[in-house]
Motif scaffolding. Structure first.
Motif, PDB file in Angstrom:
ATOM      1  N   PRO A   1     -22.117  31.012 -35.263  1.00  9.83           N
ATOM      2  CA  PRO A   1     -23.198  30.488 -34.433  1.00  9.83           C
ATOM      3  C   PRO A   1     -22.716  29.833 -33.140  1.00  9.83           C
ATOM      4  O   PRO A   1     -21.571  29.389 -33.036  1.00  9.83           O
ATOM      5  CB  PRO A   1     -23.833  29.450 -35.342  1.00  9.83           C
ATOM      6  N   LYS A   2     -23.626  29.773 -32.196  1.00  5.87           N
ATOM      7  CA  LYS A   2     -23.345  29.078 -30.942  1.00  5.87           C
ATOM      8  C   LYS A   2     -24.665  28.581 -30.345  1.00  5.87           C
ATOM      9  O   LYS A   2     -25.657  29.313 -30.322  1.00  5.87           O
ATOM     10  CB  LYS A   2     -22.660  30.005 -29.942  1.00  5.87           C
ATOM     11  N   LEU A   3     -24.672  27.340 -29.888  1.00  9.27           N
ATOM     12  CA  LEU A   3     -25.821  26.805 -29.160  1.00  9.27           C
ATOM     13  C   LEU A   3     -25.584  27.020 -27.673  1.00  9.27           C
ATOM     14  O   LEU A   3     -24.576  26.574 -27.126  1.00  9.27           O
ATOM     15  CB  LEU A   3     -25.993  25.312 -29.447  1.00  9.27           C
ATOM     16  N   LEU A   4     -26.508  27.704 -27.025  1.00  7.72           N
ATOM     17  CA  LEU A   4     -26.395  27.965 -25.590  1.00  7.72           C
ATOM     18  C   LEU A   4     -27.238  27.013 -24.754  1.00  7.72           C
ATOM     19  O   LEU A   4     -26.853  26.660 -23.633  1.00  7.72           O
ATOM     20  CB  LEU A   4     -26.807  29.409 -25.287  1.00  7.72           C
ATOM     21  N   LEU A   5     -28.393  26.606 -25.267  1.00  6.60           N
ATOM     22  CA  LEU A   5     -29.271  25.726 -24.482  1.00  6.60           C
ATOM     23  C   LEU A   5     -30.185  24.947 -25.410  1.00  6.60           C
ATOM     24  O   LEU A   5     -30.802  25.512 -26.309  1.00  6.60           O
ATOM     25  CB  LEU A   5     -30.112  26.553 -23.501  1.00  6.60           C
ATOM     26  N   TRP A   6     -30.278  23.658 -25.158  1.00  5.48           N
ATOM     27  CA  TRP A   6     -31.232  22.776 -25.843  1.00  5.48           C
ATOM     28  C   TRP A   6     -31.890  21.929 -24.765  1.00  5.48           C
ATOM     29  O   TRP A   6     -31.248  21.080 -24.163  1.00  5.48           O
ATOM     30  CB  TRP A   6     -30.520  21.907 -26.876  1.00  5.48           C
ATOM     31  N   GLN A   7     -33.172  22.198 -24.515  1.00  5.13           N
ATOM     32  CA  GLN A   7     -33.846  21.571 -23.381  1.00  5.13           C
ATOM     33  C   GLN A   7     -35.280  21.190 -23.767  1.00  5.13           C
ATOM     34  O   GLN A   7     -36.240  21.868 -23.427  1.00  5.13           O
ATOM     35  CB  GLN A   7     -33.861  22.537 -22.187  1.00  5.13           C
ATOM     36  N   PRO A   8     -35.435  20.076 -24.495  1.00  3.64           N
ATOM     37  CA  PRO A   8     -36.785  19.626 -24.824  1.00  3.64           C
ATOM     38  C   PRO A   8     -37.466  19.017 -23.599  1.00  3.64           C
ATOM     39  O   PRO A   8     -36.807  18.489 -22.707  1.00  3.64           O
ATOM     40  CB  PRO A   8     -36.545  18.578 -25.911  1.00  3.64           C
ATOM     41  N   GLY A   9     -38.791  19.116 -23.551  1.00  9.49           N
ATOM     42  CA  GLY A   9     -39.544  18.583 -22.420  1.00  9.49           C
ATOM     43  C   GLY A   9     -40.940  18.162 -22.835  1.00  9.49           C
ATOM     44  O   GLY A   9     -41.324  18.281 -24.000  1.00  9.49           O
ATOM     45  N   GLU A  10     -41.708  17.697 -21.881  1.00  2.32           N
ATOM     46  CA  GLU A  10     -43.049  17.210 -22.184  1.00  2.32           C
ATOM     47  C   GLU A  10     -43.987  18.324 -22.624  1.00  2.32           C
ATOM     48  O   GLU A  10     -44.728  18.190 -23.583  1.00  2.32           O
ATOM     49  CB  GLU A  10     -43.626  16.494 -20.952  1.00  2.32           C
ATOM     50  N   ASP A  11     -43.975  19.442 -21.882  1.00  3.22           N
ATOM     51  CA  ASP A  11     -44.888  20.537 -22.209  1.00  3.22           C
ATOM     52  C   ASP A  11     -44.164  21.850 -22.475  1.00  3.22           C
ATOM     53  O   ASP A  11     -44.803  22.878 -22.659  1.00  3.22           O
ATOM     54  CB  ASP A  11     -45.920  20.731 -21.097  1.00  3.22           C
ATOM     55  N   LEU A  12     -42.830  21.815 -22.500  1.00  3.46           N
ATOM     56  CA  LEU A  12     -42.058  23.020 -22.784  1.00  3.46           C
ATOM     57  C   LEU A  12     -40.709  22.634 -23.379  1.00  3.46           C
ATOM     58  O   LEU A  12     -39.914  21.934 -22.745  1.00  3.46           O
ATOM     59  CB  LEU A  12     -41.834  23.834 -21.500  1.00  3.46           C
ATOM     60  N   ASP A  13     -40.471  23.074 -24.606  1.00  6.93           N
ATOM     61  CA  ASP A  13     -39.166  22.921 -25.244  1.00  6.93           C
ATOM     62  C   ASP A  13     -38.485  24.282 -25.249  1.00  6.93           C
ATOM     63  O   ASP A  13     -39.122  25.301 -25.546  1.00  6.93           O
ATOM     64  CB  ASP A  13     -39.306  22.446 -26.690  1.00  6.93           C
ATOM     65  N   ILE A  14     -37.186  24.296 -24.927  1.00 10.25           N
ATOM     66  CA  ILE A  14     -36.441  25.556 -24.899  1.00 10.25           C
ATOM     67  C   ILE A  14     -35.199  25.421 -25.775  1.00 10.25           C
ATOM     68  O   ILE A  14     -34.431  24.462 -25.654  1.00 10.25           O
ATOM     69  CB  ILE A  14     -36.017  25.936 -23.466  1.00 10.25           C
TER      70      ILE A  14
END
Length: 646
Positions: free
Chosen positions: A471-484
């Motif tokens: 496994p590999k995590l490439l992006l973790w980007q939580p936000g107010e109206d969009l989590d990625i």
């Protein structure tokens, strides 16, 4: 030790071999008593009177008298004796046990094991039954009922069964069904509680005491010889040894057992618990169990003035472990049942969260313990346990919230499954896309094998084969109206699965799955729904659940050349040994060349009443493995762009 004292001890031991036996006592009992006295430190305060007795009967009585009066050893049972709660299950198991009707693996019916008890009784082919029979869950029930009611029937029968078990189950090859180290560890803890519950009974005789203590000694010595480092077994082994050592400091070897048990638990906290707090086997049931195995021994040490044996780092890691079911739990308090885990019941950890809130002064734990009526809701709605590869996205902290828990982690061992990329979806009080679970351990090998297939999970496969863990995590980007969230798993030689998840407006999910690499074959994307009816629309490549009340889910993949939608075999297991059918399906694209890009863009939207008017289109993927991705989402005619750059 003085010469006079030594002489007195030797004199007593010689008497044990030649003294006439009292009524009801056998030569075996004489031998067992002599063995026990040799294992005790008779210079221990309070035991000197035992060594001064001139005959077997008096020696046994004095030893029993000592333990009936002894109060300096603290145990959770003695400290919490006024807080005993007896469930209907406890009552049934305890009353059944009076008739030798015992519970083994609790998923199976209780079984009559004979007037002359057969501790190797096997009413089902699953070895778990006989192994767990020898954990004596029914004894724990008998102890609780007796402590609450003082009904001597339970004490009398428990004493008889204890002696029977010790006589019939010596630690040898013929009785290995009873002497796995995990069962020995479990008994080591539970038996010390039973000791405190039954010791005051008139039926707890010198014969019972000798049999009990000699067996405890054998348990501890055995546990010293086995150390399943890196596994939850190691924690149970250490816990059992610790509880025997703390409960019986009179044993000559108790300090050795105690030191070794504490050493192992401190070591295993570092070995088994990831920096993010999750136990390495990545199955929630074993994680919760591990909290208990660490926590109970620490509490026992604290009760007996040895709290300092555990450093601050141990307590900090323990607190972080307690955060995991908060971070990864579904809104109703059930589990995403990855690996050998089961969903459980709503609010199943309420008592634990209350205990943890008191221990760590945590208002968020109190919030979960009380269903939100007290305390404060956790500040975050998105959590990444990066080392464990577990990620949680949710819309809020009420039981109707939308929530997805996704797994893309390392190999956690035998309780883990090759399911990287899979997820569980919950919304509106219902788990709409549960993980398949694990069904069974040893009673049905083919059945267990089916649940451990990659294609039995919500993820991507090449030619239907199981994946590797990379496994590999490439992006973790939580936000107010969009989590990625963007993760990868190099699951096959020359093929990597990249999964990009967009949680849009905290209401629905857009998932892009890419097959990256030179390998060729059938690329399948698998999904499974909760048990119930499903509606298939092959023209629109969509499937939706069809519950007549409450929430449903729609899964729709963007149409492209060569895309196929087919139903698959689907099962889910919410309880051990039980499984039920459920809708399952796969999207397929054929990868015919090393250079061919393969991707799926899928809308996964929970909804109440009407299917929402949402369409998704992948805009920027001329070839796979780009470092940027853009999607146009159209809802009720209104367009929105969601994207990322790695």
């Amino acid at each position: 030790m003085s010469i006079l004292f030594k002489t007195r001890v030797l004199f007593v031991l010689s008497l044990l071999c030649i003294a006439p036996l009292v009524k009801g006592q056998s030569s075996d009992f004489t031998t067992e008593t002599e063995m026990l006295l040799n294992r005790l430190n008779l210079e221990n305060a309070g035991l000197h009177v035992v060594s001064k007795q001139d005959n077997l009967e008096a020696t046994g009585k004095e030893l029993l008298k000592y333990y009936k009066k002894r109060s300096f050893v603290k145990h959770p049972v003695t400290e919490g004796s006024s807080d005993i709660n007896i469930s209907e299950k406890d009552k049934k198991w305890a009353n059944d046990a009076l008739k030798h009707v015992f519970v083994g693996q609790p998923a199976y019916p209780s079984h009559f094991c004979g007037d002359d008890i057969d501790w190797n009784s096997r009413p089902v082919p699953d070895n778990e039954w006989v192994w767990q029979l020898n954990r004596m869950y029914f004894w724990n029930a008998m102890g609780k009922v007796y402590a609450k009611t003082s009904d001597e029937r339970f004490a009398k029968e428990w004493c008889a069964q204890l002696v029977d078990w010790t006589n019939k189950n010596p630690r040898d090859e013929a009785h290995k069904y009873a002497w796995r180290s995990i069962e020995a560890g479990i008994r080591g803890r539970s038996w010390t509680g039973l000791f405190h519950q039954f010791i005051k009974s008139e039926h707890f005789t010198p014969e019972v005491l000798v049999a009990f203590m000699n067996s405890c000694y054998e348990h501890a010595e055995f546990l010293m010889t086995t150390y399943s480092s890196g596994s939850n077994w190691a924690l149970m082994e250490a816990e059992g040894m610790a509880f025997i050592a703390f409960t019986f400091p009179e044993f000559k070897n108790s300090q050795k057992w105690k030191s070794e048990a504490i050493l192992r638990l401190n070591k295993e906290m570092s070995l088994q618990v990831n920096a993010d707090g999750h136990q390495r086997e990545l199955a929630m049931g074993y994680h919760i169990g591990s909290i208990g195995w660490f926590y109970r021994t620490y509490e026992l040490a604290k009760l007996n003035g040895l709290e300092s044996a555990f450093p601050a780092s141990f307590i900090n890691s323990l607190e972080k472990m307690c955060e995991v079911p908060m971070k990864l739990g579904l809104p109703d308090g059930t589990n995403a049942q990855f690996g050998d885990a089961w969903a459980g019941e709503p609010m199943q950890y309420s008592e634990k969260f209350k205990d943890w809130s008191d221990r760590f002064n945590r208002k968020d734990f109190l919030f979960l313990a009380t269903g939100g009526t007290q305390g404060t809701a956790p500040e975050q709605k998105a959590y990444a346990l990066e080392e464990s590869g577990l990620y949680s996205l949710r819309s809020g902290w009420n039981k109707n919230a939308v929530s997805m828990v996704l797994k893309c982690g390392p190999n956690g061992g035998g309780h883990c499954q090759p399911d990287n990329g899979t997820f569980t979806l919950y919304a509106g009080g219902r788990t709409l896309m549960p993980d398949s679970g694990s069904y069974i351990y040893s009673g049905n090998p083919e059945g267990r094998k089916w649940f451990r297939q990659t294609k039995s999970h919500q993820t991507l496969t090449l030619n239907g084969e199981n994946t590797q863990y990379d496994p590999k995590l490439l992006l973790w980007q939580p936000g107010e109206d969009l989590d990625i969230l963007v993760v990868e798993n190099a699951g096959y030689d020359q093929l990597t699965h990249r999964r990009s998840v967009f949680f849009v407006d905290k209401r629905y999910f857009v998932i892009v799955d890419e097959a990256i690499g030179k390998a060729t074959g059938d690329i399948d994307l698998h999904f499974q729904l909760a048990p119930g009816n499903a509606v298939f629309d092959h023209n629109r490549f969509s499937v939706n659940s069809d519950f007549k009340e409450g929430w449903n889910v729609l899964v729709r993949t963007q149409k492209q050349k060569g895309l196929e939608l087919s139903e698959e075999e689907g099962w889910v297991s919410f309880e051990y040994t039980k499984k039920e059918p459920r809708p399952a399906f796969r999207y397929r694209l054929k990868k015919t060349s090393a250079q061919q890009p393969v991707h799926f863009t899928t809308l996964v939207t929970p909804y109440e009443k009407e299917i929402p008017d949402i369409k998704v289109k992948l805009d920027t993927l001329s070839k796979v493995s780009h470092d940027h991705l853009q999607i146009t989402v159209t809802e009720n005619g209104k367009k929105r762009i969601v994207k990322y750059n790695l």
